[in-house]
Design a protein around this motif. Structure first.
Motif, PDB file in Angstrom:
ATOM      1  N   ARG A 241       0.612  -1.149  -0.377  1.00  0.00           N
ATOM      2  CA  ARG A 241       0.128   0.545   0.123  1.00  0.00           C
ATOM      3  C   ARG A 241       1.003   1.209  -0.036  1.00  0.00           C
ATOM      4  NH1 ARG A 241      -3.187  -3.408   3.255  1.00  0.00           N
ATOM      5  NH2 ARG A 241      -2.640  -2.661   5.220  1.00  0.00           N
ATOM      6  N   ARG A 242       2.126   1.099   0.695  1.00  0.00           N
ATOM      7  CA  ARG A 242       3.334   2.097   0.673  1.00  0.00           C
ATOM      8  C   ARG A 242       4.221   1.868   0.262  1.00  0.00           C
ATOM      9  NH1 ARG A 242       1.983   5.439   5.618  1.00  0.00           N
ATOM     10  NH2 ARG A 242       4.031   6.833   4.515  1.00  0.00           N
ATOM     11  N   GLU A 243       5.462   2.855  -0.307  1.00  0.00           N
ATOM     12  CA  GLU A 243       6.657   2.633  -0.543  1.00  0.00           C
ATOM     13  C   GLU A 243       7.745   2.564   0.534  1.00  0.00           C
ATOM     14  OE1 GLU A 243       8.215   4.540  -3.860  1.00  0.00           O
ATOM     15  OE2 GLU A 243       6.678   3.466  -5.831  1.00  0.00           O
ATOM     16  N   GLU A 244       7.167   3.776   1.388  1.00  0.00           N
ATOM     17  CA  GLU A 244       8.204   3.857   2.885  1.00  0.00           C
ATOM     18  C   GLU A 244       7.773   3.260   3.469  1.00  0.00           C
ATOM     19  OE1 GLU A 244       5.554   5.827   1.506  1.00  0.00           O
ATOM     20  OE2 GLU A 244       6.304   7.846   0.710  1.00  0.00           O
ATOM     21  N   GLY A 245       8.907   2.882   4.678  1.00  0.00           N
ATOM     22  CA  GLY A 245       8.908   2.003   5.589  1.00  0.00           C
ATOM     23  C   GLY A 245       8.878   0.215   4.953  1.00  0.00           C
ATOM     24  N   ALA A 246       9.309  -0.235   3.907  1.00  0.00           N
ATOM     25  CA  ALA A 246       9.044  -0.851   2.943  1.00  0.00           C
ATOM     26  C   ALA A 246       9.840  -1.916   4.551  1.00  0.00           C
ATOM     27  CB  ALA A 246       9.597  -0.976   1.477  1.00  0.00           C
TER      28      ALA A 246
ATOM     29  N   PHE B 150       8.177   5.216   8.667  1.00  0.00           N
ATOM     30  CA  PHE B 150       8.419   5.472   7.701  1.00  0.00           C
ATOM     31  C   PHE B 150       8.818   5.872   6.738  1.00  0.00           C
ATOM     32  CE2 PHE B 150       3.849   4.305   8.505  1.00  0.00           C
ATOM     33  CZ  PHE B 150       3.924   2.914   7.744  1.00  0.00           C
ATOM     34  N   LYS B 151       9.894   7.379   8.384  1.00  0.00           N
ATOM     35  CA  LYS B 151      11.006   8.123   7.761  1.00  0.00           C
ATOM     36  C   LYS B 151      12.112   7.872   8.221  1.00  0.00           C
ATOM     37  CE  LYS B 151       7.180  12.327   8.016  1.00  0.00           C
ATOM     38  NZ  LYS B 151       7.217  12.707   9.041  1.00  0.00           N
TER      39      LYS B 151
ATOM     40  N   ALA C 294      14.404   2.696   1.239  1.00  0.00           N
ATOM     41  CA  ALA C 294      13.009   2.642   1.235  1.00  0.00           C
ATOM     42  C   ALA C 294      12.601   2.191   2.748  1.00  0.00           C
ATOM     43  CB  ALA C 294      11.914   2.254   0.411  1.00  0.00           C
ATOM     44  N   VAL C 295      13.881   1.112   2.602  1.00  0.00           N
ATOM     45  CA  VAL C 295      13.766  -0.057   3.212  1.00  0.00           C
ATOM     46  C   VAL C 295      14.405   0.069   4.313  1.00  0.00           C
ATOM     47  CG1 VAL C 295      14.878  -2.344   4.117  1.00  0.00           C
ATOM     48  CG2 VAL C 295      14.404  -1.822   2.282  1.00  0.00           C
ATOM     49  N   ALA C 296      12.969  -0.774   5.331  1.00  0.00           N
ATOM     50  CA  ALA C 296      12.883   0.057   6.945  1.00  0.00           C
ATOM     51  C   ALA C 296      13.588  -1.103   8.082  1.00  0.00           C
ATOM     52  CB  ALA C 296      11.942   0.636   7.409  1.00  0.00           C
TER      53      ALA C 296
ATOM     54  N   ASP D 194       5.654  -2.684   0.837  1.00  0.00           N
ATOM     55  CA  ASP D 194       6.060  -3.193  -0.546  1.00  0.00           C
ATOM     56  C   ASP D 194       7.151  -3.900   0.523  1.00  0.00           C
ATOM     57  OD1 ASP D 194       4.815  -1.141  -2.217  1.00  0.00           O
ATOM     58  OD2 ASP D 194       7.071  -0.398  -3.076  1.00  0.00           O
ATOM     59  N   ILE D 195       7.126  -4.974  -0.250  1.00  0.00           N
ATOM     60  CA  ILE D 195       7.923  -6.335   0.203  1.00  0.00           C
ATOM     61  C   ILE D 195       9.368  -6.411  -0.688  1.00  0.00           C
ATOM     62  CG2 ILE D 195       8.257  -8.389   0.891  1.00  0.00           C
ATOM     63  CD1 ILE D 195       6.343  -7.041   2.810  1.00  0.00           C
ATOM     64  N   HIS D 196      11.200  -6.378  -0.377  1.00  0.00           N
ATOM     65  CA  HIS D 196      11.884  -6.614  -1.267  1.00  0.00           C
ATOM     66  C   HIS D 196      12.156  -7.552  -0.944  1.00  0.00           C
ATOM     67  CE1 HIS D 196      12.743  -1.473  -1.715  1.00  0.00           C
ATOM     68  NE2 HIS D 196      11.472  -1.919  -1.967  1.00  0.00           N
ATOM     69  N   PHE D 197      11.919  -8.869  -1.929  1.00  0.00           N
ATOM     70  CA  PHE D 197      12.638  -9.552  -2.016  1.00  0.00           C
ATOM     71  C   PHE D 197      14.383  -9.955  -2.572  1.00  0.00           C
ATOM     72  CE2 PHE D 197       8.087 -10.498  -1.959  1.00  0.00           C
ATOM     73  CZ  PHE D 197       7.901 -11.828  -0.797  1.00  0.00           C
TER      74      PHE D 197
END
Length: 387
Positions: free
Chosen positions: A61-66, A355-356, A236-238, A214-217
């Motif tokens: 649903r959102r890119e931030e905090g991936a 998210f930030k 973007a990855v938290a 987002d889920i980064h594989f």
């Protein structure tokens, strides 16, 4: 949404196909191409770094905090150190593993002209010749050599075959998938982790599951030499969860069944809040788990932190017996890991401050600081506490 159903056959098929592709660190192009095709078949666009680390993003649903899930494609192996006068090859290891587990291994040496099979043998390999000296031989890479399956009796023969110093040597995995669920093979570290991630991704796709972020594989290509996820993370990855093997051995709490959640490795504790979220997800979804601490172990997470990535990290593992040797795992552990990944992917974001990249103290996390509340037995009365 609870944990998702895992396509067990697809997971094991993926593992078998991955094991069939030689990929010691430094020789990973073929496996990268294979995995790129698998990810695209599952509906994801794939980005490669210059050297071949893979990033495939499943939109949320959102890119931030991936959230990132990472495993590594490279395996242990060896390189040709020097051609020897007897027509055999001196080797040096790729990654950290004992020559004890190299003795007797079938292997393939890759040259610019093509490849040759061979066997890694101790210098004194014939009992009919050396008698008890075979049993007294020391252990070490200087005490083994690669016998090539070709006419090779001296240095000149080696040169004519096109074998040179620095050529990569892959150790044959010799996998066995047993009817009782056990899998015995070299290189389960970490091709089993890659297969787990593919199975989790397929489950998310089949269920058309929506994730909050987002889920980064991510799939790295040099973890066995300490590089790991040092250059594949985006800003973007938290949080990042590494999927790798846990060591089932005396003094360890890992198991070949269920998920083993690492609380720390040799680089220190993993993120307090992320690891406890994973524990809670296991409990809520009835996924068998145990915790462990690894003293002589590092993963993709360590290299990311050392490279300066400010992300929460955790490590979830499948219990492997005889890690970096003749490894064994049970499919129960692999399926449990895939289920946990799906539960994590769809779970709500609890630390919205993440998210930030930076912000004020408002919303910052808290850790317990007071005394633990004791649950008293009904047989213990107040008067007993006063004595």
């Amino acid at each position: 949404m609870p944990r998702l159903a895992i396509d067990h056959r697809y997971m094991l098929s993926s593992l078998g196909r991955l094991l069939a592709i030689p990929s010691p660190t430094g020789y990973t192009d073929t496996v990268v191409r294979f995995l790129t095709g698998e990810l695209e078949a599952l509906g994801l666009a794939v980005e490669l770094t210059r050297r071949g680390a893979i990033r495939a993003i499943r939109p949320g649903r959102r890119e931030e905090g991936a959230r990132a899930i990472v495993s590594h494609l490279d395996t242990l192996g060896a390189q040709v150190k020097l051609p020897k006068d007897n027509g055999r090859l001196e080797l040096v290891p790729i990654g950290h593993w004992s020559a004890r587990f190299a003795e007797g291994a079938r292997a393939t040496v890759f040259t610019e002209r093509g490849s040759y099979s061979g066997t890694i043998l101790p210098l004194k390999a014939s009992g009919h010749t050396f008698n008890d000296e075979v049993d007294a031989a020391p252990v070490g890479w200087q005490h083994v050599e690669l016998r090539i399956d070709a006419l090779s009796r001296n240095r000149d023969d080696i040169r004519r075959l096109g074998i040179e110093t620095g050529d990569i040597v892959a150790i044959d995995p010799q996998p066995e998938f047993l009817d009782n669920g056990l899998i015995v093979s070299r290189h389960l570290d970490d091709k089993a982790g890659v297969a787990v991630m593919l199975a989790a991704l397929k489950a998310l796709q089949d269920a058309e599951a929506e994730t909050p972020v987002d889920i980064h594989f991510l799939f790295t290509i040099a973890e066995e030499v300490g590089v790991g996820a040092s250059s594949v993370l985006s800003h973007a990855v938290a949080s990042m969860i590494a999927v790798d093997n846990g060591t089932t051995a005396p003094g360890q709490n890992s198991d070949e069944f269920g998920v083993t959640i690492a609380m720390a490795d040799q680089t220190g504790p993993f993120d307090y809040h992320l690891t406890r979220k994973l524990v809670a997800l296991c409990r809520d979804n009835e996924i068998r788990f145990q915790k462990d601490v690894f003293r002589y172990y590092r993963s993709d997470s360590a290299s990311a932190i050392e490279a300066g990535a400010d992300v929460r990290t955790a490590l979830i593992t499948f219990g492997v017996d005889a890690s970096h040797g003749y490894e064994r795992v049970h499919t129960h552990a692999l399926r449990s890991l895939a289920e946990l990944i799906t539960a994590y992917a769809v779970s709500p974001v609890e630390i919205k401050r993440d998210f930030k990249e930076t912000s004020g103290v408002r919303g910052f996390t808290r850790q317990p600081s007071g005394e633990a509340e004791q649950e008293l037995s009904p047989a213990i009365e107040d008067e007993d506490l006063k004595r």
